[in-house]
Structures are given as C-alpha cells and as structure tokens.
Design a protein around this motif. Structure first.
Motif, PDB file in Angstrom:
ATOM      1  N   ARG A 276      -8.384  -6.617   3.604  1.00 16.96           N
ATOM      2  CA  ARG A 276      -8.921  -5.339   4.044  1.00 16.96           C
ATOM      3  C   ARG A 276      -7.737  -4.394   4.204  1.00 16.96           C
ATOM      4  NH1 ARG A 276     -13.716  -4.290   6.128  1.00 16.96           N
ATOM      5  NH2 ARG A 276     -14.025  -6.438   6.762  1.00 16.96           N
ATOM      6  N   GLY A 277      -7.774  -3.281   3.479  1.00 15.21           N
ATOM      7  CA  GLY A 277      -6.683  -2.316   3.482  1.00 15.21           C
ATOM      8  C   GLY A 277      -6.607  -1.526   4.774  1.00 15.21           C
ATOM      9  N   PRO A 278      -5.588  -0.686   4.913  1.00 14.78           N
ATOM     10  CA  PRO A 278      -5.385   0.086   6.135  1.00 14.78           C
ATOM     11  C   PRO A 278      -6.528   1.063   6.419  1.00 14.78           C
ATOM     12  CG  PRO A 278      -3.761   0.686   4.453  1.00 14.78           C
ATOM     13  CD  PRO A 278      -4.536  -0.463   3.930  1.00 14.78           C
ATOM     14  N   ASN A 279      -7.292   1.471   5.394  1.00 13.80           N
ATOM     15  CA  ASN A 279      -8.416   2.387   5.598  1.00 13.80           C
ATOM     16  C   ASN A 279      -9.753   1.697   5.385  1.00 13.80           C
ATOM     17  OD1 ASN A 279      -6.773   4.674   6.137  1.00 13.80           O
ATOM     18  ND2 ASN A 279      -6.326   4.780   3.946  1.00 13.80           N
ATOM     19  N   GLY A 280      -9.766   0.365   5.462  1.00 17.56           N
ATOM     20  CA  GLY A 280     -11.011  -0.391   5.322  1.00 17.56           C
ATOM     21  C   GLY A 280     -11.351  -0.797   3.898  1.00 17.56           C
ATOM     22  N   GLU A 281     -10.456  -0.538   2.947  1.00 17.16           N
ATOM     23  CA  GLU A 281     -10.715  -0.906   1.563  1.00 17.16           C
ATOM     24  C   GLU A 281     -10.739  -2.423   1.436  1.00 17.16           C
ATOM     25  OE1 GLU A 281      -7.545   2.395   1.630  1.00 17.16           O
ATOM     26  OE2 GLU A 281      -7.842   0.498   2.617  1.00 17.16           O
ATOM     27  N   LEU A 282     -11.596  -2.936   0.561  1.00 21.95           N
ATOM     28  CA  LEU A 282     -11.690  -4.381   0.360  1.00 21.95           C
ATOM     29  C   LEU A 282     -11.117  -4.747  -1.002  1.00 21.95           C
ATOM     30  CD1 LEU A 282     -15.302  -4.971   1.695  1.00 21.95           C
ATOM     31  CD2 LEU A 282     -13.144  -5.347   2.896  1.00 21.95           C
ATOM     32  N   TRP A 283     -10.482  -5.933  -1.056  1.00 23.04           N
ATOM     33  CA  TRP A 283      -9.928  -6.424  -2.301  1.00 23.04           C
ATOM     34  C   TRP A 283     -10.007  -7.938  -2.297  1.00 23.04           C
ATOM     35  CZ3 TRP A 283      -4.398  -7.988  -3.371  1.00 23.04           C
ATOM     36  CH2 TRP A 283      -4.179  -8.200  -4.739  1.00 23.04           C
ATOM     37  N   ALA A 284     -10.420  -8.508  -3.436  1.00 27.04           N
ATOM     38  CA  ALA A 284     -10.564  -9.958  -3.531  1.00 27.04           C
ATOM     39  C   ALA A 284      -9.262 -10.644  -3.907  1.00 27.04           C
ATOM     40  CB  ALA A 284     -11.640 -10.312  -4.561  1.00 27.04           C
ATOM     41  N   GLY A 285      -8.279  -9.897  -4.372  1.00 22.63           N
ATOM     42  CA  GLY A 285      -6.995 -10.496  -4.719  1.00 22.63           C
ATOM     43  C   GLY A 285      -6.991 -11.179  -6.062  1.00 22.63           C
ATOM     44  N   GLY A 286      -7.935 -10.859  -6.904  1.00 22.97           N
ATOM     45  CA  GLY A 286      -8.028 -11.502  -8.214  1.00 22.97           C
ATOM     46  C   GLY A 286      -7.065 -10.929  -9.230  1.00 22.97           C
TER      47      GLY A 286
END
Length: 116
Positions: A83-93
């Motif tokens: 979860r990024g500093p502004n709430g962004e989501l990333w799966a890390g793929g």
C-alpha cells in the motif's frame, strides 16, 4: 469566323485540377461541413432533449452512460501486497512498477516498508 471556330470558343474543355488543388478544395469543404455541424449541434441537442422529455426517455433507455462510473475488475488478479503512501495498491508482480514505487526506490527507501 467559321461556325466551328465559334463553337470551339464557346465550348472550352474543362482543365483537370491538380492533386494539391483538389486537396485544398477538400479541406475547405471539410472545414465548412464541420462549421455547419457545430452550427446545427445546439438545435439538434435541444430537439433530442425535448423529444426525450416528451416521451419520458432517459439516457439509460438509450443504452448510454448515466454519468455514474461503473467500477470494473482491476487489471491484476493478484491480491495487493503493498500500500503506497497515498493508499495506492500494488501486487508486486512482474512488469512496470507504479510511479509511487519508483519514487520510493529512488529516495533510497525499501518497498518492504509498505507491505500490507
């Protein structure tokens, strides 16, 4: 002057326009058509709205958007891990990293600090 000479003077063979002349004429006509469309647009829209009101037709009846954005399935089927500093989501793929991940890495921090 002979009769055939007079006919030739009156009847002049049309000259063929060059490609650039024809293209210029086409562009002029397209500009005129676009201006006509713009000039007619307001009255056409007003007419459509009046008919919609008269018959009780909504935008949804026409199969169009109602202005409410539908939430679709995200591109990734993987569950988010970060979860990024502004709430962004990333799966890390695999693939290109999101801008916020690149900014974190450029600042010398670790993305592990953003694990969910």
């Amino acid at each position: 002057m002979a009769h055939s000479d007079r006919i030739q003077l009156l009847y002049k063979e049309p000259t063929m326009a060059s490609y650039s002349e024809l293209m210029a004429q086409a562009q002029t006509l397209m500009a005129q058509a676009e201006q006509a469309r713009k000039d007619e647009l307001a009255s056409v829209i007003a007419d459509i709205k009046a008919k919609m009101k008269q018959f009780g037709i909504s935008v949804a009846d026409l199969g169009g958007s109602t202005g409410v954005k539908k939430t679709g399935k995200s591109k990734s089927a993987a569950a988010p891990k970060y979860r990024g500093p502004n709430g962004e989501l990333w799966a890390g793929g695999p693939g290109r990293k999101p801008e916020w991940v690149r900014a974190v890495l450029a600042s010398g921090k670790s993305v592990d600090d953003y694990l969910i």
